[in-house]
Design an enzyme around this catalytic site. Structure first.
Site, mmCIF file in Angstrom:
data_model
loop_
_atom_site.group_PDB
_atom_site.id
_atom_site.type_symbol
_atom_site.label_atom_id
_atom_site.label_comp_id
_atom_site.label_asym_id
_atom_site.label_seq_id
_atom_site.Cartn_x
_atom_site.Cartn_y
_atom_site.Cartn_z
ATOM 1 N N GLY A 35 -14.860 8.563 2.391
ATOM 2 C CA GLY A 35 -13.720 9.719 2.288
ATOM 3 C C GLY A 35 -14.024 10.576 3.792
ATOM 4 O O GLY A 35 -14.824 10.619 4.451
ATOM 5 N N ASP A 36 -12.835 11.273 3.866
ATOM 6 C CA ASP A 36 -12.923 12.101 5.105
ATOM 7 C C ASP A 36 -13.181 13.495 4.760
ATOM 8 O O ASP A 36 -13.496 13.957 3.542
ATOM 9 C CB ASP A 36 -11.139 12.516 5.551
ATOM 10 N N PRO A 67 3.119 10.794 -2.546
ATOM 11 C CA PRO A 67 3.802 11.933 -2.076
ATOM 12 C C PRO A 67 3.530 13.259 -2.470
ATOM 13 O O PRO A 67 2.915 13.596 -3.273
ATOM 14 C CB PRO A 67 5.353 11.260 -2.802
ATOM 15 N N GLU A 74 0.743 -1.284 -0.186
ATOM 16 C CA GLU A 74 0.231 0.120 -0.031
ATOM 17 C C GLU A 74 0.942 1.362 0.029
ATOM 18 O O GLU A 74 1.811 1.332 0.768
ATOM 19 C CB GLU A 74 -0.936 0.081 1.338
ATOM 20 N N TYR A 75 0.376 2.205 -0.857
ATOM 21 C CA TYR A 75 1.370 3.378 -1.215
ATOM 22 C C TYR A 75 0.579 4.523 -1.138
ATOM 23 O O TYR A 75 -0.750 4.399 -1.365
ATOM 24 C CB TYR A 75 2.053 3.286 -2.470
ATOM 25 N N PHE A 76 0.813 5.722 -0.479
ATOM 26 C CA PHE A 76 0.094 7.012 -0.613
ATOM 27 C C PHE A 76 0.933 7.828 -1.444
ATOM 28 O O PHE A 76 2.287 7.755 -1.470
ATOM 29 C CB PHE A 76 0.168 7.627 0.817
#
Length: 155
Positions: free
Chosen positions: A116-117, A24, A20-22
């Site tokens: 979502g936030d 940058p 899992e990546y977010f």
């Protein structure tokens, strides 16, 4: 491929690895992430790779670009997609549709549907008028517009 199809190929498998990546915050960070994604694909036997969607839709375009890059370079992408802040050209659903279409066109077949936030600076989440109110609305829309073309998970 859909993740569910990969899982069904190995019904006796007890554990699978996913990455899992977010997205940058900088261009150099994107370059670093591309290199890391390549290394991890080479050095692990990951089943799929998640790409998160920034809070309040803040990284929508970059998240999609990175998920497409992952798919093109051999990962099985699992794109997180939220209902938050996806208005485009005055249409509360167009941004979601365009992201789904681009994902589909790029070979992505896995979506994590999220409400979502709250948008940045907001304390409470509010639905955009005429938009989605929860992840279930997003799932229903995906099924209506794309049928079973996507494997959909919900968080």
């Amino acid at each position: 491929p859909k993740i569910i199809d990969l899982l069904n190929k190995d019904p006796e498998g007890l554990a699978h690895v996913s990455l899992e990546y977010f997205p940058p915050r900088t261009e150099q960070g994107v370059k670093n992430l591309h290199a890391r994604m390549e290394r991890m694909l080479t050095n692990t036997k990951c089943l799929y790779t998640d790409m998160t969607w920034g809070a309040g839709g803040s990284t929508a375009e970059l998240s999609l670009e990175l998920a497409l890059h992952a798919q093109k370079t051999g990962h099985v992408s699992n794109l997180h997609l939220t209902c938050t802040n996806m208005e485009k050209d005055g249409d509360p659903i167009k941004g979601v549709h365009d992201a789904l279409q681009a994902a589909f066109d790029g070979g992505i077949r896995n979506i994590v549907a999220l409400r979502g936030d709250p948008q940045e600076g907001e304390n409470e989440w509010t639905a955009t008028k005429g938009g989605f109110t929860c992840a279930l609305d997003l799932v229903k829309y995906i099924r209506k517009e794309f049928g079973d073309d996507f494997g959909v998970s919900v968080a």
